[in-house]
Design an enzyme around this catalytic site. Structure first.
Site, PDB file in Angstrom:
ATOM      1  N   HIS A  82      26.117  -2.288   4.674  1.00 29.12           N
ATOM      2  CA  HIS A  82      25.763  -2.907   5.961  1.00 29.12           C
ATOM      3  C   HIS A  82      26.450  -4.268   6.024  1.00 29.12           C
ATOM      4  CE1 HIS A  82      23.608  -3.726   9.540  1.00 29.12           C
ATOM      5  NE2 HIS A  82      22.373  -3.828   9.104  1.00 29.12           N
TER       6      HIS A  82
ATOM      7  N   HIS B 279      32.552   4.532  10.861  1.00 27.13           N
ATOM      8  CA  HIS B 279      31.279   4.003  11.351  1.00 27.13           C
ATOM      9  C   HIS B 279      30.383   5.173  11.703  1.00 27.13           C
ATOM     10  CE1 HIS B 279      28.451   1.622  13.731  1.00 27.13           C
ATOM     11  NE2 HIS B 279      28.940   0.582  13.096  1.00 27.13           N
TER      12      HIS B 279
ATOM     13  N   ASP C  97      34.055  -5.049  10.255  1.00 29.31           N
ATOM     14  CA  ASP C  97      34.193  -5.673   8.936  1.00 29.31           C
ATOM     15  C   ASP C  97      35.625  -5.710   8.436  1.00 29.31           C
ATOM     16  OD1 ASP C  97      31.501  -6.302   8.479  1.00 29.31           O
ATOM     17  OD2 ASP C  97      31.092  -4.177   8.177  1.00 29.31           O
TER      18      ASP C  97
HETATM   19  N1  ACO Z   1      37.374   6.111   4.127  1.00 34.32           N
HETATM   20  C1  ACO Z   1      37.711   7.405   3.925  1.00 34.32           C
HETATM   21  N2  ACO Z   1      36.983   8.445   4.349  1.00 34.32           N
HETATM   22  C2  ACO Z   1      35.865   8.174   5.031  1.00 34.32           C
HETATM   23  C3  ACO Z   1      35.458   6.862   5.299  1.00 34.32           C
HETATM   24  C4  ACO Z   1      36.265   5.799   4.827  1.00 34.32           C
HETATM   25  N3  ACO Z   1      35.932   4.531   5.056  1.00 34.32           N
HETATM   26  N4  ACO Z   1      34.312   6.881   6.002  1.00 34.32           N
HETATM   27  C5  ACO Z   1      33.991   8.168   6.171  1.00 34.32           C
HETATM   28  N5  ACO Z   1      34.938   8.948   5.587  1.00 34.32           N
HETATM   29  C6  ACO Z   1      34.979  10.405   5.603  1.00 34.32           C
HETATM   30  C7  ACO Z   1      34.016  10.983   4.570  1.00 34.32           C
HETATM   31  O1  ACO Z   1      34.632  11.183   3.314  1.00 34.32           O
HETATM   32  C8  ACO Z   1      33.599  12.280   5.224  1.00 34.32           C
HETATM   33  O2  ACO Z   1      34.657  13.192   5.038  1.00 34.32           O
HETATM   34  P1  ACO Z   1      34.362  14.772   4.845  1.00 34.32           P
HETATM   35  O3  ACO Z   1      33.616  15.202   6.079  1.00 34.32           O
HETATM   36  O4  ACO Z   1      35.731  15.357   4.728  1.00 34.32           O
HETATM   37  O5  ACO Z   1      33.519  14.874   3.602  1.00 34.32           O
HETATM   38  C9  ACO Z   1      33.571  11.925   6.727  1.00 34.32           C
HETATM   39  O6  ACO Z   1      34.511  10.847   6.870  1.00 34.32           O
HETATM   40  C10 ACO Z   1      32.206  11.501   7.234  1.00 34.32           C
HETATM   41  O7  ACO Z   1      31.727  10.450   6.384  1.00 34.32           O
HETATM   42  P2  ACO Z   1      30.188  10.071   6.223  1.00 34.32           P
HETATM   43  O8  ACO Z   1      30.017   9.278   4.990  1.00 34.32           O
HETATM   44  O9  ACO Z   1      29.340  11.296   6.403  1.00 34.32           O
HETATM   45  O10 ACO Z   1      29.951   9.162   7.499  1.00 34.32           O
HETATM   46  P3  ACO Z   1      28.718   8.204   7.731  1.00 34.32           P
HETATM   47  O11 ACO Z   1      28.507   8.141   9.198  1.00 34.32           O
HETATM   48  O12 ACO Z   1      27.532   8.581   6.893  1.00 34.32           O
HETATM   49  O13 ACO Z   1      29.242   6.821   7.141  1.00 34.32           O
HETATM   50  C11 ACO Z   1      30.038   4.617   6.917  1.00 34.32           C
HETATM   51  C12 ACO Z   1      29.536   5.699   7.886  1.00 34.32           C
HETATM   52  C13 ACO Z   1      28.951   4.300   5.853  1.00 34.32           C
HETATM   53  C14 ACO Z   1      30.294   3.326   7.723  1.00 34.32           C
HETATM   54  C15 ACO Z   1      31.351   5.123   6.250  1.00 34.32           C
HETATM   55  O14 ACO Z   1      32.343   5.342   7.230  1.00 34.32           O
HETATM   56  C16 ACO Z   1      31.847   4.152   5.172  1.00 34.32           C
HETATM   57  O15 ACO Z   1      31.419   4.217   4.026  1.00 34.32           O
HETATM   58  N6  ACO Z   1      32.782   3.217   5.543  1.00 34.32           N
HETATM   59  C17 ACO Z   1      33.235   2.214   4.619  1.00 34.32           C
HETATM   60  C18 ACO Z   1      32.206   1.094   4.512  1.00 34.32           C
HETATM   61  C19 ACO Z   1      32.192   0.231   5.752  1.00 34.32           C
HETATM   62  O16 ACO Z   1      33.238  -0.194   6.255  1.00 34.32           O
HETATM   63  N7  ACO Z   1      30.965  -0.079   6.252  1.00 34.32           N
HETATM   64  C20 ACO Z   1      30.806  -0.965   7.416  1.00 34.32           C
HETATM   65  C21 ACO Z   1      30.137  -0.285   8.550  1.00 34.32           C
HETATM   66  S1  ACO Z   1      30.041  -1.364   9.937  1.00 34.32           S
HETATM   67  C22 ACO Z   1      28.659  -2.336   9.678  1.00 34.32           C
HETATM   68  O17 ACO Z   1      27.736  -2.037   8.971  1.00 34.32           O
HETATM   69  C23 ACO Z   1      28.614  -3.628  10.382  1.00 34.32           C
END
Ligand code: ACO
Length: 443
Positions: A269, A308, A364
């Site tokens: 977060h 996201h 971010d």
């Molecule tokens: N890099 C590469 N692949 C990703 C990323 C990423 N940053 N984010 C999601 N994916 C992929 C996953 O591997 C998954 O692939 P698959 O379906 O082939 O297995 C798919 O996209 C869906 O990912 P989930 O984790 O299910 O998506 P979720 O909605 O739960 O996660 C999150 C959202 C936590 C923001 C995720 O995108 C992430 O970890 N990003 C990096 C951390 C980040 O930047 N967080 C900031 C969020 S903004 C905020 O809080 C202000």
């Protein structure tokens, strides 16, 4: 005209049900309870870990359309607010629902500024933290401690009390944040200077040294203001949900805000911009980007600052920050990580993996680069997020308190543990090797 109901057939019993579809294309989870196999059956529940498809409230504060990349506070597009407004005005909008006229704005600004001082005991309290304490941990503790300074805050059903606590907390957050920063530096705390703007005063409390009066750089002061506007609220995210969930048992708002700060502390977060900076530093140069992209596509890494839960399009906040970075660098000097970030974004947005997964830069991705150029250590990034998010938290909390549909937050569970078993005396229990797996699973 279409019938606004959902017809459900329970194939276990052959019975049919009509569930109303309400405004917002939702069905009430409680309506599922009538679907039973027998008279003593509890009824059907929905299972939704992490609430990915569950609305927990009706809200009038923030609107997001993640597919289109739209973010609005009280109906106003984020782009217009970031260009034309300032954080205190946006805080008023978020908390009260409308933009203020001049008279109300001036009164609001004054009402916030008269609350920038903190009780001297807060200083003593802060001195108790270790020299290397994380500023977010200190903020978490001191926000919770405010609860002990303002026992009147218990009166959460009183409108005037809610308004007072809101002004107090928005006023005091910059002071608590700056004290936490000065503590990590071993520097004396700087008292608020109410001649300055909300963000100018924060810069003064953070960076003032021996000068009699601190003069914030207008470009950095404005940049911080824009960053604060972009971070003011984001509907039912993890910390807003913590604020509402804790608030639902009706403690005072400082206790709730401490929980919200705790939720924001996590790397998924408010800590994500630090993770994004660390990743860019690890990549180190533009020539290493393809190797990182390969690792991400092979599932070894995640691109921090990308993706996201809600936005499946470019995060509108990231777009604003990418443009603002250039203005900040004119004052601070260029943060070399920006070149890696821009090239990483260019390559990723052309790549089939990122296109098909709808992965775009989020807020971010660029905020950390700007904060770092402004001289903030990474540990301050989540603290700088918490200050403006306070207006969002207080608005979410007040909306929850006033909502007659809300009750104490108390989700159901699906029990998957042991069926009934009976107590055996210590001496007759199985040997540790037989119990090892069960015990290690439980911790
Ligand atoms: N890099 C590469 N692949 C990703 C990323 C990423 N940053 N984010 C999601 N994916 C992929 C996953 O591997 C998954 O692939 P698959 O379906 O082939 O297995 C798919 O996209 C869906 O990912 P989930 O984790 O299910 O998506 P979720 O909605 O739960 O996660 C999150 C959202 C936590 C923001 C995720 O995108 C992430 O970890 N990003 C990096 C951390 C980040 O930047 N967080 C900031 C969020 S903004 C905020 O809080 C202000």
């Amino acid at each position: 005209m279409a019938n606004n109901t959902l017809s459900v057939t329970d194939n276990r019993t052959g019975k049919k049900y009509e569930l109303p579809i309400e405004e917002g294309d939702v069905i009430r989870a409680a309506d599922l309870r009538q679907i039973k196999v027998g008279k003593d059956d509890f009824g059907l529940m929905s299972y939704d870990p992490a609430f990915t498809n569950t609305a927990s409230c009706r809200s009038r504060i923030t609107y997001i359309d993640g597919d289109k990349g739209i973010l609005r506070y009280r109906g106003y597009p984020i782009e217009e607010l970031a260009e034309k407004s300032n954080y205190l005005e946006v805080a008023y909008l978020i908390v009260k629902g409308e933009l203020p006229d001049r008279e109300h704005y001036e009164r609001w600004e004054n009402n916030i500024k008269i609350h920038t001082m903190v009780h001297e005991n807060i200083k003593k309290f802060m001195e108790g933290y270790r020299y290397d304490a994380h500023p977010m941990g200190m903020l978490l503790g001191t926000v919770g401690a405010l609860s002990t300074f303002y026992p009147d805050a218990n009166d959460i059903h009183d409108l005037e009390s809610r308004r007072l606590q809101t002004r107090r907390l928005i006023g005091k957050m910059p002071t608590l944040a700056a004290f936490a920063y000065r503590h990590t530096k071993g520097l004396p705390y700087v008292y608020p200077d109410n001649d300055l703007s909300y963000t100018g005063n924060l810069l003064s409390m953070l960076f003032k040294m021996t000068e009699l009066k601190y003069k914030p750089d207008p470009v950095l002061e404005r940049a911080l203001d824009v960053l604060f506007i972009l971070h003011a609220d984001h509907e039912q995210n993890c910390s807003a949900n913590a604020m509402r969930a804790v608030g639902s048992s009706q403690p005072d708002p400082y206790a709730c805000a401490a929980a919200a700060v705790a939720a924001l502390y996590g790397p998924l977060h408010g800590g994500a911009n630090e993770a994004a900076i660390r990743m860019l530093m690890e990549i180190g140069s533009v020539s290493n980007i393809p190797a990182m992209i390969r690792k991400v596509k092979e599932g070894e890494r995640r691109l921090m600052g990308f993706g996201h839960r809600v936005y499946k399009n470019y995060d509108p906040r990231a777009k604003i920050l990418k443009e603002m970075a250039a203005q900040v660098f004119e004052v601070t000097g260029r943060n070399p990580l920006i070149d890696i970030a821009i090239e990483l974004e260019r390559i990723a947005l052309q790549d089939e993996y990122f296109i098909s997964h709808k992965l775009y830069p989020n807020v971010d991705f660029y905020s950390g680069i700007i904060y770092q150029a402004m001289g903030f250590p990474m540990t301050m990034f989540p603290v700088l997020f918490a200050i403006p998010r306070t207006s969002g938290w207080m608005a979410q909390w007040a909306e929850m308190v006033r909502d007659s549909e809300q009750k104490i937050a108390r989700p159901r569970q699906i029990y998957v543990g042991e069926p009934i078993r009976h107590y055996s005396e210590l001496a007759s229990r199985p040997k540790p090797t037989q119990r090892e797996d069960a015990v290690s699973e439980a911790i």
